[in-house]
Write a protein that holds these residues in place. Structure first.
Motif, PDB file in Angstrom:
ATOM      1  N   ASN A 103       7.053   6.908  14.768  1.00 20.73           N
ATOM      2  CA  ASN A 103       5.800   7.035  14.121  1.00 20.73           C
ATOM      3  C   ASN A 103       5.588   6.398  12.847  1.00 20.73           C
ATOM      4  N   SER A 104       6.489   6.433  12.101  1.00 16.35           N
ATOM      5  CA  SER A 104       6.443   5.886  10.732  1.00 16.35           C
ATOM      6  C   SER A 104       6.768   4.433  10.390  1.00 16.35           C
ATOM      7  N   LEU A 105       6.964   3.740  11.685  1.00 15.66           N
ATOM      8  CA  LEU A 105       6.836   2.348  11.828  1.00 15.66           C
ATOM      9  C   LEU A 105       5.630   1.736  11.529  1.00 15.66           C
ATOM     10  N   GLN A 106       4.657   2.634  11.453  1.00 14.94           N
ATOM     11  CA  GLN A 106       3.104   2.329  11.249  1.00 14.94           C
ATOM     12  C   GLN A 106       2.842   1.033  10.064  1.00 14.94           C
ATOM     13  N   ILE A 107       3.736   1.338   9.071  1.00 10.97           N
ATOM     14  CA  ILE A 107       3.691   0.302   7.986  1.00 10.97           C
ATOM     15  C   ILE A 107       3.566  -1.109   8.255  1.00 10.97           C
ATOM     16  N   PHE A 108       4.353  -1.365   9.271  1.00  8.75           N
ATOM     17  CA  PHE A 108       4.740  -2.819   9.785  1.00  8.75           C
ATOM     18  C   PHE A 108       3.368  -3.256  10.629  1.00  8.75           C
ATOM     19  N   PHE A 109       2.812  -2.199  11.361  1.00  8.93           N
ATOM     20  CA  PHE A 109       1.498  -2.507  11.965  1.00  8.93           C
ATOM     21  C   PHE A 109       0.303  -2.864  11.127  1.00  8.93           C
ATOM     22  N   LEU A 110       0.412  -2.142   9.867  1.00  7.44           N
ATOM     23  CA  LEU A 110      -0.494  -2.408   8.765  1.00  7.44           C
ATOM     24  C   LEU A 110      -0.314  -3.627   8.211  1.00  7.44           C
ATOM     25  N   ALA A 111       0.714  -3.940   8.029  1.00  6.67           N
ATOM     26  CA  ALA A 111       1.274  -5.390   7.403  1.00  6.67           C
ATOM     27  C   ALA A 111       0.747  -6.500   8.455  1.00  6.67           C
ATOM     28  N   PHE A 112       0.948  -6.256   9.675  1.00  6.28           N
ATOM     29  CA  PHE A 112       0.378  -7.126  10.811  1.00  6.28           C
ATOM     30  C   PHE A 112      -1.094  -7.344  10.969  1.00  6.28           C
ATOM     31  N   ILE A 113      -1.765  -6.415  10.820  1.00 14.06           N
ATOM     32  CA  ILE A 113      -3.039  -6.223  10.526  1.00 14.06           C
ATOM     33  C   ILE A 113      -3.590  -6.959   9.216  1.00 14.06           C
ATOM     34  N   GLY A 114      -2.994  -6.552   8.274  1.00 13.47           N
ATOM     35  CA  GLY A 114      -3.370  -7.243   6.957  1.00 13.47           C
ATOM     36  C   GLY A 114      -3.325  -8.911   7.010  1.00 13.47           C
ATOM     37  N   PHE A 115      -2.149  -9.251   7.559  1.00 11.10           N
ATOM     38  CA  PHE A 115      -1.786 -10.695   8.024  1.00 11.10           C
ATOM     39  C   PHE A 115      -2.898 -11.343   8.706  1.00 11.10           C
ATOM     40  N   VAL A 116      -3.293 -10.649   9.833  1.00  7.46           N
ATOM     41  CA  VAL A 116      -4.216 -11.462  10.825  1.00  7.46           C
ATOM     42  C   VAL A 116      -5.678 -11.349  10.518  1.00  7.46           C
ATOM     43  N   PHE A 117      -6.159 -10.097  10.033  1.00  6.43           N
ATOM     44  CA  PHE A 117      -7.395  -9.971   9.561  1.00  6.43           C
ATOM     45  C   PHE A 117      -7.931 -10.081   8.165  1.00  6.43           C
ATOM     46  N   TYR A 118      -6.876  -9.729   7.409  1.00  8.35           N
ATOM     47  CA  TYR A 118      -7.228  -9.752   5.916  1.00  8.35           C
ATOM     48  C   TYR A 118      -6.675 -10.791   5.293  1.00  8.35           C
ATOM     49  N   LYS A 119      -5.996 -11.795   5.999  1.00  5.07           N
ATOM     50  CA  LYS A 119      -5.196 -13.066   5.334  1.00  5.07           C
ATOM     51  C   LYS A 119      -4.202 -12.404   4.041  1.00  5.07           C
ATOM     52  N   GLU A 120      -3.518 -11.228   4.294  1.00  7.71           N
ATOM     53  CA  GLU A 120      -2.711 -11.049   3.271  1.00  7.71           C
ATOM     54  C   GLU A 120      -1.418 -11.791   3.619  1.00  7.71           C
ATOM     55  N   LYS A 121      -0.754 -12.118   2.620  1.00  8.43           N
ATOM     56  CA  LYS A 121       0.439 -12.941   2.704  1.00  8.43           C
ATOM     57  C   LYS A 121       1.502 -11.973   2.854  1.00  8.43           C
ATOM     58  N   GLN A 122       2.635 -12.487   3.745  1.00 10.06           N
ATOM     59  CA  GLN A 122       3.747 -11.363   3.844  1.00 10.06           C
ATOM     60  C   GLN A 122       4.987 -12.100   3.038  1.00 10.06           C
ATOM     61  N   SER A 123       5.764 -11.066   2.387  1.00 18.27           N
ATOM     62  CA  SER A 123       6.699 -11.556   1.704  1.00 18.27           C
ATOM     63  C   SER A 123       8.105 -11.728   2.381  1.00 18.27           C
ATOM     64  N   ILE A 124       8.999 -12.327   1.891  1.00 19.82           N
ATOM     65  CA  ILE A 124      10.487 -12.349   2.538  1.00 19.82           C
ATOM     66  C   ILE A 124      10.950 -10.825   2.624  1.00 19.82           C
ATOM     67  N   MET A 125      10.627 -10.225   1.874  1.00 15.78           N
ATOM     68  CA  MET A 125      11.092  -8.729   1.798  1.00 15.78           C
ATOM     69  C   MET A 125      10.504  -7.903   3.074  1.00 15.78           C
ATOM     70  N   GLN A 126       9.164  -8.095   3.313  1.00 12.99           N
ATOM     71  CA  GLN A 126       8.720  -7.371   4.364  1.00 12.99           C
ATOM     72  C   GLN A 126       9.341  -8.025   5.758  1.00 12.99           C
ATOM     73  N   LEU A 127       9.600  -9.125   5.734  1.00 14.01           N
ATOM     74  CA  LEU A 127      10.256  -9.974   6.976  1.00 14.01           C
ATOM     75  C   LEU A 127      11.677  -9.341   7.114  1.00 14.01           C
ATOM     76  N   VAL A 128      12.380  -9.255   6.130  1.00 13.37           N
ATOM     77  CA  VAL A 128      13.811  -8.602   6.111  1.00 13.37           C
ATOM     78  C   VAL A 128      13.811  -7.199   6.559  1.00 13.37           C
TER      79      VAL A 128
END
Length: 297
Positions: A103-128
């Protein structure tokens, strides 16, 4: 001033850890109370909603008037209800520790939502961190699938519950974009939305397992709704703004850690060395992804 700041910081750290540990202990209640997963979510939300509406009236906090603010609050509640129900399903299938970690993996879904709907850039650290998380979940899953027929459903339900939690958080953000709403009325509307969403699912999937069968179960449901949904959330909400982002991300890991340890020592869950390593990698990934995503937000 420095001593006062350090004292406030220590109190916030303690509060955040206590709130997260209480959440982890809530999974033990779910594992023991004899009602279905959807019913448990329903009763938790009913109890907490009653508490929030009473507190809203006593403290005279105004409810929102903007239709879209009300709508997004109710939608956030619906997503939260599904999050809780699926998390409960995962608890029954693979145990409190693994389900809470998933359930704590929700942060990755938040990052995906931010990338798709809010055009937030993803860092190398997030991908790692995402790669590390996938590796960690794989190490946890491999031994579980070897001896648990419900492992597949448990992992799917746990991961999807994290996605629902991320959606719920995103819709709370939409509420405030239309009208600033005090926490108690907001949580009341969120609870109403959750109850409405879970009710029909409970009637379909939990027939015969809706009502608690003993006064002990009633008592634990009240504890689950009041302590885990109201008190723990309140302590966490109070503590997070007072701490650094990196420290917050680290301390939030106390929830899955507490659930995993309690699962192992209290419920005698068999957890192999490979699964402990996977849990460590997954929590490391959650910490890295959480700290980085908050900094960019």
């Amino acid at each position: 001033m420095t001593q006062t700041a350090n004292t406030a910081n220590s109190h916030a750290m303690l509060g955040l850890v206590v709130g997260c540990v209480l959440f982890g202990m809530g999974s033990l209640i779910v594992a023991h109370v004899s009602v279905g997963a959807y019913a448990m979510a329903f009763w938790r939300l009913v109890v907490s909603t009653l508490v929030f509406v009473v507190l809203s009236k006593l403290l005279r906090q105004a409810f929102p008037m903007h239709p879209k603010a009300i709508g997004f609050a109710l939608l956030s509640g619906a997503a939260l209800g599904l999050d809780l129900a699926l998390w409960h399903e995962s608890i029954h299938a693979v145990g409190p520790g693994i389900s809470t970690l998933l359930n704590s993996l929700q942060i990755f879904f938040l990052a995906f939502i931010g990338f798709v709907f809010y055009k937030e850039k993803q860092s190398i650290m997030q991908l790692v961190s995402l790669v590390i998380a996938v590796a960690g979940v794989g190490l946890i899953a491999s031994p579980e699938f070897a001896h648990n027929d419900l492992a597949g459903w448990g992992f799917v339900a746990g991961i999807v519950s994290g996605a629902c939690l991320a959606i719920s958080m995103t819709w709370v953000r939409q509420v405030h974009s239309h009208q600033t709403v005090a926490i108690l009325p907001l949580m009341t509307l969120v609870g109403i939305g959750g109850v409405a969403a879970v009710l029909p699912l409970m009637l379909v999937f939990d027939a015969g397992r809706i009502m608690p069968t003993s006064m002990s179960d009633v008592g634990w449901i009240l504890v689950y709704g009041i302590v885990m949904q109201c008190m723990a959330w309140g302590v966490i909400a109070y503590s997070i703004p007072k701490l650094s982002l990196a420290l917050t991300g680290l301390l939030l890991l106390s929830e899955p850690v507490a659930a995993l340890v309690l699962d192992y020592f209290w419920l005698d869950k068999a957890i192999s060395g490979m699964q402990w390593l996977g849990a460590f990698l997954t929590m490391l990934a959650i910490y890295l992804g959480s700290a980085k995503s908050k900094k960019t937000a």
